[in-house]
Enzyme design. Structure first.
Site, PDB file in Angstrom:
ATOM      1  N   HIS A  61    -148.528  35.434 -50.814  1.00  0.00           N
ATOM      2  CA  HIS A  61    -148.193  35.004 -52.171  1.00  0.00           C
ATOM      3  C   HIS A  61    -149.495  34.954 -52.951  1.00  0.00           C
ATOM      4  CE1 HIS A  61    -144.194  33.732 -50.905  1.00  0.00           C
ATOM      5  NE2 HIS A  61    -144.737  32.975 -49.967  1.00  0.00           N
ATOM      6  N   TYR A 146    -156.367  30.891 -44.442  1.00  0.00           N
ATOM      7  CA  TYR A 146    -156.239  31.997 -45.385  1.00  0.00           C
ATOM      8  C   TYR A 146    -155.532  31.544 -46.663  1.00  0.00           C
ATOM      9  CZ  TYR A 146    -156.975  34.027 -40.803  1.00  0.00           C
ATOM     10  OH  TYR A 146    -157.453  34.297 -39.554  1.00  0.00           O
TER      11      TYR A 146
END
Length: 177
Positions: A61, A146
């Site tokens: 995303h 991440y």
């Protein structure tokens, strides 16, 4: 038949979901440096700002803002996906082909949402940062390596214990929502 029309907003801010073809894959985190390199190379060719991002094993995303006179996010996604795919293939990792003979690493499309205002931006950024918890990958958002959450914490935008409890709801282009 109704044809889908992508949003055309020069200088717009958008929330995206991009997904690998094989939802069981973990190629995005296994090759995260190649993905980061694909983003960097694309940004050099066609600038954009990454406002928030999370990279999960089989999808990512991102909230992206384009330059004032530019609305071509589709071209940027095409380039990011292509660069990443070719870098993964060049590393010797086998990538299947589809019936057209093309590499079948990514789903062909991506999901996009035009950010409408600051409240919408915050809702989407919160969703991005909480997503690793939602998918059961970590107990706390800060534990996922991440994620732009780390940048938000360093900048003092969010505390390190943000999202330690609670749930964020919303439909953001993922299956089963």
């Amino acid at each position: 038949m109704v044809r889908y029309r992508r949003s055309v907003v020069p200088g717009g801010t958008f929330f995206f979901t991009a997904t690998l073809y094989d939802r069981r894959s973990s190629a995005l985190v296994e090759h995260v440096e190649k993905l980061r390199g694909a983003f960097r190379a694309t940004r050099l060719e066609s600038p954009f700002t990454i406002d928030a991002i999370v990279i999960l094993p089989e999808h990512l995303h991102v909230i992206m803002t384009l330059p004032e006179d530019d609305s071509d996010f589709s071209g940027r996604w095409k380039r990011i996906k292509s660069l990443f795919t070719h870098r993964v293939v060049a590393s010797g990792t086998p990538v299947p082909h589809n019936h057209r003979g093309e590499f079948a690493l990514w789903q062909r499309r991506f999901w996009e949402h035009t950010i409408r205002d600051e409240t919408d931006f915050e809702r989407c950024a919160d969703y991005i940062h909480f997503n690793p918890v939602k998918h059961g990958l970590v107990a706390s958002p800060i534990d996922w390596p991440y994620s732009s959450l780390h940048r938000y914490v360093r900048a003092g935008i969010l505390p390190a214990d943000w999202g330690g409890a609670g749930e964020i709801n919303g439909k953001f282009g993922e299956r089963g929502e």
